[in-house]
Design an enzyme around this catalytic site. Structure first.
Site, PDB file in Angstrom:
ATOM      1  N   ASP A  17       0.677  -1.432   0.022  1.00  0.00           N
ATOM      2  CA  ASP A  17       0.042  -0.032  -0.257  1.00  0.00           C
ATOM      3  C   ASP A  17       1.035   1.281  -0.137  1.00  0.00           C
ATOM      4  O   ASP A  17       0.576   2.121   0.536  1.00  0.00           O
ATOM      5  CB  ASP A  17      -0.974   0.018   1.102  1.00  0.00           C
ATOM      6  CG  ASP A  17      -1.908  -1.043   1.356  1.00  0.00           C
ATOM      7  OD1 ASP A  17      -2.273  -1.573   0.105  1.00  0.00           O
ATOM      8  OD2 ASP A  17      -2.133  -1.637   2.291  1.00  0.00           O
ATOM      9  N   LYS A  20       1.629   2.032  -5.148  1.00  0.00           N
ATOM     10  CA  LYS A  20       2.379   1.259  -6.382  1.00  0.00           C
ATOM     11  C   LYS A  20       1.357   1.682  -7.603  1.00  0.00           C
ATOM     12  O   LYS A  20       1.971   2.142  -8.675  1.00  0.00           O
ATOM     13  CB  LYS A  20       2.561  -0.209  -6.373  1.00  0.00           C
ATOM     14  CG  LYS A  20       3.700  -0.437  -5.206  1.00  0.00           C
ATOM     15  CD  LYS A  20       3.791  -1.801  -5.045  1.00  0.00           C
ATOM     16  CE  LYS A  20       2.357  -2.579  -4.177  1.00  0.00           C
ATOM     17  NZ  LYS A  20       2.090  -2.083  -2.951  1.00  0.00           N
ATOM     18  N   GLY A  44      -4.492  -4.273  -3.847  1.00  0.00           N
ATOM     19  CA  GLY A  44      -5.431  -3.171  -4.128  1.00  0.00           C
ATOM     20  C   GLY A  44      -4.593  -2.104  -4.443  1.00  0.00           C
ATOM     21  O   GLY A  44      -3.968  -1.426  -3.562  1.00  0.00           O
ATOM     22  N   HIS A  45      -4.661  -1.781  -5.780  1.00  0.00           N
ATOM     23  CA  HIS A  45      -3.740  -0.791  -6.260  1.00  0.00           C
ATOM     24  C   HIS A  45      -4.843   0.270  -6.678  1.00  0.00           C
ATOM     25  O   HIS A  45      -5.592   0.267  -7.632  1.00  0.00           O
ATOM     26  CB  HIS A  45      -2.907  -1.207  -7.438  1.00  0.00           C
ATOM     27  CG  HIS A  45      -1.939  -2.135  -6.863  1.00  0.00           C
ATOM     28  ND1 HIS A  45      -0.913  -2.817  -7.880  1.00  0.00           N
ATOM     29  CD2 HIS A  45      -1.486  -2.843  -5.912  1.00  0.00           C
ATOM     30  CE1 HIS A  45      -0.097  -3.674  -7.012  1.00  0.00           C
ATOM     31  NE2 HIS A  45      -0.658  -3.691  -5.870  1.00  0.00           N
ATOM     32  N   ARG A 152       2.322 -28.895  -6.893  1.00  0.00           N
ATOM     33  CA  ARG A 152       1.817 -29.203  -8.309  1.00  0.00           C
ATOM     34  C   ARG A 152       0.402 -29.815  -8.464  1.00  0.00           C
ATOM     35  O   ARG A 152       0.388 -31.250  -9.055  1.00  0.00           O
ATOM     36  CB  ARG A 152       2.937 -30.153  -8.672  1.00  0.00           C
ATOM     37  CG  ARG A 152       4.389 -29.777  -8.875  1.00  0.00           C
ATOM     38  CD  ARG A 152       5.365 -30.550  -8.879  1.00  0.00           C
ATOM     39  NE  ARG A 152       5.724 -31.348  -7.586  1.00  0.00           N
ATOM     40  CZ  ARG A 152       6.636 -32.095  -7.455  1.00  0.00           C
ATOM     41  NH1 ARG A 152       7.276 -32.766  -8.173  1.00  0.00           N
ATOM     42  NH2 ARG A 152       6.579 -32.570  -6.069  1.00  0.00           N
ATOM     43  N   GLN A 234       2.220  -6.096  -3.241  1.00  0.00           N
ATOM     44  CA  GLN A 234       2.503  -6.280  -1.866  1.00  0.00           C
ATOM     45  C   GLN A 234       3.925  -5.300  -1.422  1.00  0.00           C
ATOM     46  O   GLN A 234       4.106  -4.452  -2.364  1.00  0.00           O
ATOM     47  CB  GLN A 234       2.652  -7.529  -1.097  1.00  0.00           C
ATOM     48  CG  GLN A 234       1.482  -8.086  -1.202  1.00  0.00           C
ATOM     49  CD  GLN A 234       0.903  -8.906  -2.510  1.00  0.00           C
ATOM     50  OE1 GLN A 234       1.639  -9.430  -3.157  1.00  0.00           O
ATOM     51  NE2 GLN A 234      -0.290  -8.693  -2.803  1.00  0.00           N
ATOM     52  N   GLY A 312     -10.725  -3.018   3.317  1.00  0.00           N
ATOM     53  CA  GLY A 312     -11.245  -1.910   4.114  1.00  0.00           C
ATOM     54  C   GLY A 312     -10.637  -1.908   5.699  1.00  0.00           C
ATOM     55  O   GLY A 312     -11.158  -1.048   6.514  1.00  0.00           O
TER      56      GLY A 312
HETATM   57  P1  GDP Z   1      -0.674   0.314  -3.639  1.00  0.00           P
HETATM   58  O1  GDP Z   1      -1.136  -0.860  -2.972  1.00  0.00           O
HETATM   59  O2  GDP Z   1       0.699   0.358  -3.288  1.00  0.00           O
HETATM   60  O3  GDP Z   1      -1.184   0.515  -4.929  1.00  0.00           O
HETATM   61  O4  GDP Z   1      -1.358   1.417  -2.509  1.00  0.00           O
HETATM   62  P2  GDP Z   1      -2.759   1.652  -2.223  1.00  0.00           P
HETATM   63  O5  GDP Z   1      -3.785   2.038  -3.616  1.00  0.00           O
HETATM   64  O6  GDP Z   1      -3.395   0.272  -1.581  1.00  0.00           O
HETATM   65  O7  GDP Z   1      -2.818   2.934  -1.026  1.00  0.00           O
HETATM   66  C1  GDP Z   1      -2.172   3.857  -1.500  1.00  0.00           C
HETATM   67  C2  GDP Z   1      -3.230   5.014  -1.093  1.00  0.00           C
HETATM   68  O8  GDP Z   1      -2.636   6.268  -1.130  1.00  0.00           O
HETATM   69  C3  GDP Z   1      -4.329   5.174  -2.347  1.00  0.00           C
HETATM   70  O9  GDP Z   1      -5.455   5.571  -1.655  1.00  0.00           O
HETATM   71  C4  GDP Z   1      -3.727   6.182  -3.281  1.00  0.00           C
HETATM   72  O10 GDP Z   1      -4.547   7.168  -3.874  1.00  0.00           O
HETATM   73  C5  GDP Z   1      -3.063   7.279  -2.270  1.00  0.00           C
HETATM   74  N1  GDP Z   1      -1.745   7.870  -2.684  1.00  0.00           N
HETATM   75  C6  GDP Z   1      -0.800   7.369  -3.456  1.00  0.00           C
HETATM   76  N2  GDP Z   1       0.179   8.176  -3.525  1.00  0.00           N
HETATM   77  C7  GDP Z   1      -0.214   9.387  -2.536  1.00  0.00           C
HETATM   78  C8  GDP Z   1       0.355  10.479  -2.411  1.00  0.00           C
HETATM   79  O11 GDP Z   1       1.681  10.930  -2.673  1.00  0.00           O
HETATM   80  N3  GDP Z   1      -0.356  11.260  -1.389  1.00  0.00           N
HETATM   81  C9  GDP Z   1      -1.479  10.829  -0.793  1.00  0.00           C
HETATM   82  N4  GDP Z   1      -2.250  11.899   0.026  1.00  0.00           N
HETATM   83  N5  GDP Z   1      -2.159   9.901  -1.118  1.00  0.00           N
HETATM   84  C10 GDP Z   1      -1.554   9.023  -2.047  1.00  0.00           C
HETATM   85  P1  IMO Z   2      -0.816  -4.243  -2.186  1.00  0.00           P
HETATM   86  O1  IMO Z   2      -0.304  -4.694  -3.722  1.00  0.00           O
HETATM   87  C1  IMO Z   2      -1.003  -4.666   2.059  1.00  0.00           C
HETATM   88  C2  IMO Z   2      -0.788  -8.607   3.806  1.00  0.00           C
HETATM   89  C3  IMO Z   2      -2.146  -9.055   4.586  1.00  0.00           C
HETATM   90  C4  IMO Z   2      -1.624 -10.196   5.490  1.00  0.00           C
HETATM   91  C5  IMO Z   2      -0.312 -10.678   4.785  1.00  0.00           C
HETATM   92  C6  IMO Z   2      -0.737 -12.105   4.345  1.00  0.00           C
HETATM   93  O2  IMO Z   2      -2.019  -3.589  -2.258  1.00  0.00           O
HETATM   94  O3  IMO Z   2       0.267  -3.461  -1.447  1.00  0.00           O
HETATM   95  P2  IMO Z   2      -2.332 -12.787   1.988  1.00  0.00           P
HETATM   96  O4  IMO Z   2      -3.775 -12.404   1.657  1.00  0.00           O
HETATM   97  O5  IMO Z   2      -1.443 -12.298   0.838  1.00  0.00           O
HETATM   98  O6  IMO Z   2      -2.150 -14.179   2.519  1.00  0.00           O
HETATM   99  O7  IMO Z   2      -2.134 -11.975   3.497  1.00  0.00           O
HETATM  100  O8  IMO Z   2      -0.185  -9.863   3.647  1.00  0.00           O
HETATM  101  N1  IMO Z   2      -1.199  -8.155   2.338  1.00  0.00           N
HETATM  102  C7  IMO Z   2      -1.046  -7.091   2.011  1.00  0.00           C
HETATM  103  N2  IMO Z   2      -0.936  -5.876   2.672  1.00  0.00           N
HETATM  104  N3  IMO Z   2      -1.121  -4.525   0.808  1.00  0.00           N
HETATM  105  C8  IMO Z   2      -1.135  -5.659   0.031  1.00  0.00           C
HETATM  106  O9  IMO Z   2      -1.082  -5.359  -1.372  1.00  0.00           O
HETATM  107  C9  IMO Z   2      -1.186  -6.807   0.868  1.00  0.00           C
HETATM  108  N4  IMO Z   2      -1.389  -8.099   0.273  1.00  0.00           N
HETATM  109  C10 IMO Z   2      -1.053  -8.976   1.407  1.00  0.00           C
HETATM  110  O10 IMO Z   2      -2.685  -7.954   5.108  1.00  0.00           O
HETATM  111  O11 IMO Z   2      -1.015  -9.405   6.524  1.00  0.00           O
HETATM  112 MG    MG Z   3      -2.740  -1.779  -1.897  1.00  0.00          MG
END
Ligand code: GDP
Ligand code: IMO
Ligand code: MG
Length: 428
Positions: A17, A20, A44-45, A152, A234, A312
């Protein structure tokens, strides 16, 4: 020789999170192909543009850009129902893409493994059995699906095209029923029949998509001079080998996972971008030395809207940890850093950064292997900075924060995120 270095990589350096999705979406116009290598719908991107917010789970984050091909690689585990009914439906219902445009832009590896409804159930059972020691899995079936891949036994995307797909499905489901029974659970809870129905409906849609040998597709693209950006999921601290095991995910989230998850050799790689937040967050269980349990942690959570994009769940928050970041940079071979969400800390009076851990026996650690990270065994040592009013390099205090990170980690910060929007970035 540099003309073959056509593959750049962008991946997370913390616990996921880091931003990315936004980073990929912002950089995508420079590339012909965006490719996901590992993970699945545990990711979740988030992309934000034109007043629209999209969360992608398995579809690469270049999908909303015209002229870019998006590849789901062999290392990904794919939940057909999430792909079709959540992700594709979202893009269509928000009026961003038509089904035909998705068909045109999306390519799926025939070798990617499929998440079955019974994998979801086994993920739930496994967490129940662990009780208070649970991993905090996203419950998307990730671990059981990778277990079947490495054992496998699993089903792959190419199996949906074969006449005996149903037979293979039933054999695997029966095996899962045995596992569930051995723990005293029914495989089929009250939601199972519905999930199974949606699974088979989604499989029919997937048959209409471009199913390819993605390693050949990608290597031919490189030979033809096309540039590729590989999208990690991740983060380094969740890597199955190098993360805080067992509180990790089930794939290699680091650079090596990009090679095996796409079939791209290391000598094709050029820039390896690592994304980190200006502070730290973590969802699920496991060690987190700089975690804040006070109102600063709460402020970071609220100002940063730190609630999981997939589940969430509230994200645990804490100060930036340079001991862990150094390790992540080393394991990944990072060539350039992307720092996000510094804007979330605008107006903080003071900001702290962890530069060292002190273990209970007094031993000092500058570069942390996550195995040494148990909060009760390490005391973070902090350097304190005066806060900035705006996350911009014209602000002296912010500049000092950036310089300090670069000096300690030894890699330049090349991009700074200043908000969630596609264009809210500074190229340094
Ligand atoms: P990811 O899993 O690495 O793609 O990140 P997520 O989308 O799960 O969470 C990142 C959150 O931060 C999202 O709600 C983005 O819209 C938000 N975000 C990304 N870059 C920035 C930033 O530079 N500033 C702020 N305020 N929010 C950001
Ligand atoms: P993105 O790509 C944040 C965490 C879960 C848990 C552990 C194992 O959005 O950054 P799993 O379901 O993979 O077996 O869970 O890894 N986890 C993440 N935390 N961002 C993610 O993906 C994650 N994908 C898995 O919360 O602690
Ligand atoms: Mg994410």
């Amino acid at each position: 020789m540099n003309d073959i270095l056509k593959v750049d990589v962008l991946l997370g350096l913390q616990w996921g999170d880091e931003g990315k999705g936004k980073g990929i979406d912002a950089l995508a116009p420079k590339y012909k192909i965006i490719a996901r290598a590992q993970g699945g719908p545990n990711a979740g991107h988030t992309l934000e543009f034109d007043d629209c917010k999209i969360v992608l789970h398995t579809i690469p984050s270049g999908i909303c850009r015209e002229g870019i091909k998006n590849v789901i690689g062999n290392g990904v585990v794919l939940d057909p129902a999430i792909l079709v009914f959540k992700e594709m439906n979202q893009l269509v219902s928000k009026g961003i893409l038509t089904f035909e445009q998705i068909q045109e832009r999306l390519f799926i590896s025939k070798k990617a493994h499929i998440i079955l409804p019974s994998h979801l159930r086994l993920d739930f059972i496994s967490e129940e059995m662990k009780g208070k020691d649970k991993i905090g899995s996203t419950l998307k079936g990730i671990s059981p699906t990778y277990q079947d891949k490495y054992g496998r036994n699993g089903l792959r995307v190419k199996d949906v095209l074969s006449n005996d797909f149903m037979k293979k499905y039933q054999i695997l489901k029966a095996k899962h029923a045995h596992i569930a029974a051995s723990f005293g659970y029914e495989l089929e809870d009250e939601t199972f029949a519905d999930k199974e129905k949606k699974f088979f409906e989604a499989i029919e849609v997937i048959k209409q998509l471009q199913l390819i040998d993605s390693e050949i597709f990608l290597n031919e693209a490189v030979s033809n001079g096309d540039s590729i950006l590989a999208e990690g999921a991740q983060g380094a601290m969740l890597d199955i080998d190098f993360g805080s095991w067992p509180f990790v995910t089930s794939s290699n989230t680091t650079t090596g996972g990009i090679c095996t998850g796409l079939g791209i050799a290391p000598n094709k790689m050029n820039n390896i971008f690592g994304v980190f937040k200006a502070y730290c967050t973590r969802v699920g269980s496991g060690p987190f030395p700089t975690e804040l349990f006070d109102e600063i942690g709460e402020t970071l959570q609220n100002m940063g809207k730190e609630f999981g994009s997939t589940t969430g769940r509230p994200r645990r928050c804490g100060w930036l940890d340079l001991v862990a970041l150094r390790y992540a940079v080393m394991i990944n071979g990072i060539t350039g850093l992307i720092m996000t969400k510094a804007d979330v800390m605008n107006e903080f009076d003071q900001v702290q950064v962890c530069t060292q851990y002190i273990q209970t026996d007094g031993n000092k650690i500058d570069i942390c292997c996550p195995d040494d990270m148990e909060a009760e065994n390490v005391q973070p040592v902090y350097t304190t900075f005066d806060g900035w009013s705006i996350a911009d390099l014209s602000d002296d205090n912010f500049q000092k924060y950036v310089n300090f990170i670069e000096e300690i980690v030894g890699v330049p910060i090349i991009i700074i995120g200043t908000g969630p929007g596609r264009d809210q970035i500074i190229h340094k």
